[in-house]
Design an enzyme around this catalytic site. Structure first.
Site, mmCIF file in Angstrom:
data_model
loop_
_atom_site.group_PDB
_atom_site.id
_atom_site.type_symbol
_atom_site.label_atom_id
_atom_site.label_comp_id
_atom_site.label_asym_id
_atom_site.label_seq_id
_atom_site.Cartn_x
_atom_site.Cartn_y
_atom_site.Cartn_z
ATOM 1 C CG HIS A 459 -43.127 10.554 40.962
ATOM 2 N ND1 HIS A 459 -43.854 9.707 41.664
ATOM 3 C CD2 HIS A 459 -42.927 10.431 39.709
ATOM 4 C CE1 HIS A 459 -44.194 8.878 40.907
ATOM 5 N NE2 HIS A 459 -43.702 9.167 39.757
ATOM 6 N NE ARG A 566 -59.843 24.117 30.233
ATOM 7 C CZ ARG A 566 -59.023 25.047 30.590
ATOM 8 N NH1 ARG A 566 -58.896 25.583 31.589
ATOM 9 N NH2 ARG A 566 -57.835 25.089 30.070
ATOM 10 N NE ARG A 602 -64.480 22.823 26.236
ATOM 11 C CZ ARG A 602 -63.490 22.339 26.627
ATOM 12 N NH1 ARG A 602 -62.141 22.360 25.719
ATOM 13 N NH2 ARG A 602 -63.009 22.171 27.683
ATOM 14 C CD GLU A 696 -62.097 19.644 20.625
ATOM 15 O OE1 GLU A 696 -61.280 19.294 21.440
ATOM 16 O OE2 GLU A 696 -63.091 20.017 20.873
ATOM 17 C CG ASN A 719 -54.009 20.690 25.230
ATOM 18 O OD1 ASN A 719 -53.185 21.417 24.554
ATOM 19 N ND2 ASN A 719 -54.335 20.832 26.401
ATOM 20 C CG ASP A 720 -58.897 16.440 22.784
ATOM 21 O OD1 ASP A 720 -58.482 15.512 23.312
ATOM 22 O OD2 ASP A 720 -59.994 17.227 23.411
ATOM 23 N NE ARG A 730 -55.712 15.974 25.401
ATOM 24 C CZ ARG A 730 -56.405 16.593 26.406
ATOM 25 N NH1 ARG A 730 -55.660 17.019 27.426
ATOM 26 N NH2 ARG A 730 -57.728 16.781 26.367
ATOM 27 C CB CYS A 767 -58.215 27.554 23.184
ATOM 28 S SG CYS A 767 -59.095 26.082 22.580
#
Length: 837
Positions: A459, A566, A602, A696, A719-720, A730, A767
């Protein structure tokens, strides 16, 4: 045999000398990691049932089985040590899973000579696998004969309650474990997290050993490897649902870790020794020079062993609470920064800190008069020993996470400030650093790390790569003999620590570092200028932020605007929702912080996997496919209405653009547009703000042309979009490495989005994390993206990248990339066409 629901006397299943577990020549059993119990060195050839009950597990190789007594105690009977390797040869199982057996009934016959010759030891075990619910008290430690009293089983205080909760049938399932490297810390944490989502008690059975699914250490102690077959048993009101969830979590094919592995240079030990050079393994790449600074771990003085148990337990509990709060803070910061690696690592630490195997062992030592410091330290040492004797190098590396918790809790107990006085620019040397050490050292500006031990998949290595800190591991104990302050060169790429670099070598390294620094400074100096490609196409480079201070930081870094605010930051970690006035003030502060630049805000994107305490929503089997984003507005329209009112009252309104998450069809967009119009009339506002749609989910990308007809702009959340397109969560431990937004399927959806938007002359931004990847910049520009919203610290770098590109050339090459078959092929082609400096 005596059995009255709570108490139970087990009779000897074999004849022979009795041993305590501590004398068993096997670290896992001897440590008690599998549970309390007793051992017998057998003289007969048949194993008998020690009580009446039900056979709940039979080992595939016929050398072990588990019986559940009528009072709920579960007894693992394991014949010999390492007998799993005999693959059933010499054993004859006389019962099957699910059958009821009586006390003294023959369960297993074996060839005493044959098995005795081939296995490590014939010493056989009777283990109470649910020791968290029951205690085992030996009746005799002498020779016994079959059927004689051996162990007294007593229920712990909480057992009766648990037994009442766990009514219902027991269900079983088999599955192959697909996690790369087997059940090490994070996959085990995933299994534990899955089990905790259900009321039923769940257990994992492997090679005659059993562990409760709520014990991280128990699961890791099973030493389950990749593609090993395990059995899951669940009992309780929701046993079937728990079983299916656990089988799914175990069988999902995972890459090794929650990151894309850095190239690892293994230093062969047989290569010629170089004077003044120590060799190791590259855990994080880089080349740095600086003074060597050695760190030492906490050492404890001898313990008198005569302490007040109540006071010591109170001290340990307080220290554990303090460390939990520290880790919670680290987790909150990691979530805020979307740092999945860091979040996964410290979530596993939090789980370890609550592990019954650790806490029970420490509590028992304290009850015997041990100091809290020594009780905790010994508890960790035992579990580290277990992991290091599993035969798995990966699990042995994970013992470092336990040592991290030992250090943190000891610091809290000793009142020692968690802080190292390390000079900026130093190269830190240590026996083995821990994840929390690394976060502290990174914040203090160290230049690099080297460790005598440790591994490239630890880690710490993952975090070092994320922080950009060169790191060398497995250097050897000679590292710790070096003088404090010695000038060294750490060449992590080459797996070398140069102890006596010539002045010219130090100068060269400093020059390389200087050039890198100058490049960063040059990028920063140009960061406030517009970004144009070589053929004159303007690309807006905006910032992703979550608060007004972050917005101010973005402006200082040269952001052309905010590409994504966000708004969840206003809603989380509180007991009540923010009212309209608080929201309006927060949004206005972001607009004010950005000067005259536009801000894309958003609307709230919670629900599903992001729950709010004050907004109870039904539990969902697939949270990322559930009630989230704009769907929440359909279920709770008053929440979105309040947010829209606050947004509509910001000034000047033309700089406030509204972005809608999780849109899948045109009707959703039209509905929100109607709400905005109605609220504008209600508030007496003549101007209408721009409204955009997040792309997304694949449905939105495929409907981009239809959405663009009614939206002012489109913003792609890679990402989504990646996880929905590739059917990979993810946030799933380990899967993130394969959720690569440069997958050609993703690029095709981005291309279709841009083409659909172009029909209606709408602009498209990105984004998601892909916008911050310089390797992807030419691809996105080539596909038609005109705005990139990135992490504030990367604005200068991404603008510099844009200025090196020719859009027409990007278009030609990007079309070819759409024909490739994998993300790795796309990345390789990008490196060929547009190499990074």
């Amino acid at each position: 045999m005596h059995n009255n629901n709570k108490e139970l006397t087990l009779s000897a299943p074999l004849s022979g000398p009795v041993l305590t577990l501590a004398k068993v020549p096997d670290a896992v059993f001897a440590s008690g990691a599998m549970g309390d119990g007793i051992a017998i060195d057998p003289l007969n050839d048949t194993l008998y049932s020690p009580c009446a009950g039900v056979v709940i597990h039979v080992a595939r190789t016929g050398h072990a089985l588990t019986v559940r007594a009528d009072n709920g105690a579960e007894i693992l009977l394991h014949l010999g040590l390492d007998t799993v390797e005999l693959q059933g040869e010499g054993f004859s199982m006389l019962v099957k899973e699910g059958v009821r057996v009586s006390a003294g009934q023959p369960l297993l016959r074996y060839d005493l000579d044959k098995v005795g010759r081939q296995c490590k030891s014939l010493v056989s075990l009777l283990i109470l696998t649910n020791s968290s619910d029951f205690q085992a008290r030996p009746i005799t430690l002498k020779n016994v004969k079959v059927g004689e009293p051996l162990l007294h089983i007593v229920a712990r205080q909480n057992t009766a309650v648990n037994a009442n909760e766990q009514t219902g049938p027991e269900v079983h399932g088999h599955v192959r474990v697909a996690h790369r490297g087997g059940l090490h810390a994070r996959p085990a944490a995933l299994i534990r997290q899955t089990a905790q989502g259900f009321k039923s008690q769940s257990q994992l059975h492997f090679a005659g050993k059993t562990a409760p699914c709520n014990s991280l250490i128990g699961l890791m102690g099973l030493a389950v490897g990749e593609q090993d077959e395990v059995q899951v048993s669940c009992q309780g009101v929701d046993a079937q649902a728990a079983l299916q969830a656990l089988l799914g979590a175990l069988s999902t094919a995972l890459p090794e870790d929650h990151h894309v592995a850095a190239p690892v240079v293994i230093a062969p030990r047989n290569r010629p020794a170089e004077a003044g050079v120590l060799h190791g393994v590259c855990a994080a790449p880089g080349l740095v020079g600086g003074p060597l600074f050695r760190l030492n771990a906490i050492s404890l003085p001898p313990d008198s062993g005569d302490h007040d148990p109540a006071r010591q337990q109170q001290a340990l509990d307080a220290a554990l609470d303090q460390v939990r709060r520290e880790i919670d803070g680290t987790l909150a910061q990691a979530r805020k920064q979307r740092n999945n690696d860091e979040e996964a690592i410290f979530a596993a630490h939090l789980a370890l800190l609550e592990d019954p195997a650790l806490l029970d062992a420490a509590q028992q030592s304290i009850a015997r008069g041990c100091a809290a410091t020594h009780a905790w330290s010994q508890s960790i040492d035992v579990q580290c020993e277990v992991l290091q004797h599993t035969g798995s190098a990966l699990l042995a590396e994970r013992a470092n996470d336990l040592r991290d918790l030992r250090q943190r809790v000891l610091r809290a107990l000793l009142g020692e400030a968690w802080h190292y006085e390390v000079p900026t620019g130093a190269i830190v040397a240590a026996h083995e650093l821990t994840p929390s050490d690394l976060l502290q050292l990174s914040a203090q500006g160290v230049a690099g790390l080297c460790m005598a031990e440790g591994g490239a998949t630890s880690h710490v290595a993952i975090l070092a790569r994320g922080k950009g800190l060169p790191c060398l591991v497995a250097v050897g104990s000679t590292l710790l003999d070096q003088a404090q302050g010695l000038a060294v060169v750490l060449d992590a790429d080459g797996g070398r620590l140069e102890l006596k670099p010539a002045a010219e070598r130090l100068a060269d390294v400093r020059q390389i570092q200087l050039e890198r620094q100058q490049r960063r400074e040059a990028q920063q100096a140009q960061a406030h200028l517009p970004a144009h490609t070589r053929d004159g196409v303007s690309i807006e480079v905006a910032a992703n932020v979550a608060s007004s201070p972050e917005a101010a930081d973005a402006l200082a870094n040269g952001a052309d605007g905010v590409g994504l605010l966000r708004t969840e930051f206003l809603f989380v970690d509180r007991q009540t929702a923010p009212d309209e006035a608080e929201q309006r003030s927060a949004y206005q502060a972001v607009l004010d912080a950005m000067g005259d630049k536009s801000v894309i805000i958003r609307t709230i994107d919670v629900g599903g996997d992001k729950q709010l305490d004050y907004l109870p929503l039904p539990a969902e089997a697939n949270p990322v496919l559930g009630l989230r984003g704009i769907r929440l507005a359909q279920a709770r329209p008053e929440i979105l209405d309040q947010q829209l009112r606050a947004l509509l009252q910001t000034r000047p309104l033309h700089r406030c653009r509204i972005l809608l998450p999780m849109v899948t069809e045109v009707d959703e967009l039209l509905h929100i547009r109607q709400r905005v119009d109605a609220l504008c009339i209600e508030l007496g506002i003549a101007q209408r703000p721009e409204v955009g749609v997040m792309i997304e989910v694949p449905a939105a990308a495929l409907l981009a042309e239809q959405l663009a007809e009614h939206a002012d702009f489109l913003s792609i959340g890679t990402n989504d979009l990646s996880q929905y397109t590739l059917a990979m969560d993810r946030d799933h431990a380990g899967l993130a490495a394969r959720v690569d937004s440069l997958h050609p399927a993703l690029l095709r959806l981005i291309a279709q989005t841009c083409a659909g938007a172009a029909v209606h002359k709408r602009w498209v931004g990105v984004c998601g994390a892909l916008a911050s990847d310089p390797l992807a910049t030419p691809v996105l520009i080539g596909l038609g993206v005109s705005e990139l919203s990135v992490s504030p610290v990367q604005i200068g770098e991404i603008k510099d990248r844009v200025r090196q590109l020719d859009q027409a050339e990007c278009q030609r090459q990007s079309r070819e990339l759409l024909k490739l078959g994998s993300a790795s092929a796309v990345r390789h082609a990008c490196h060929q066409h547009w190499p990074l400096r």
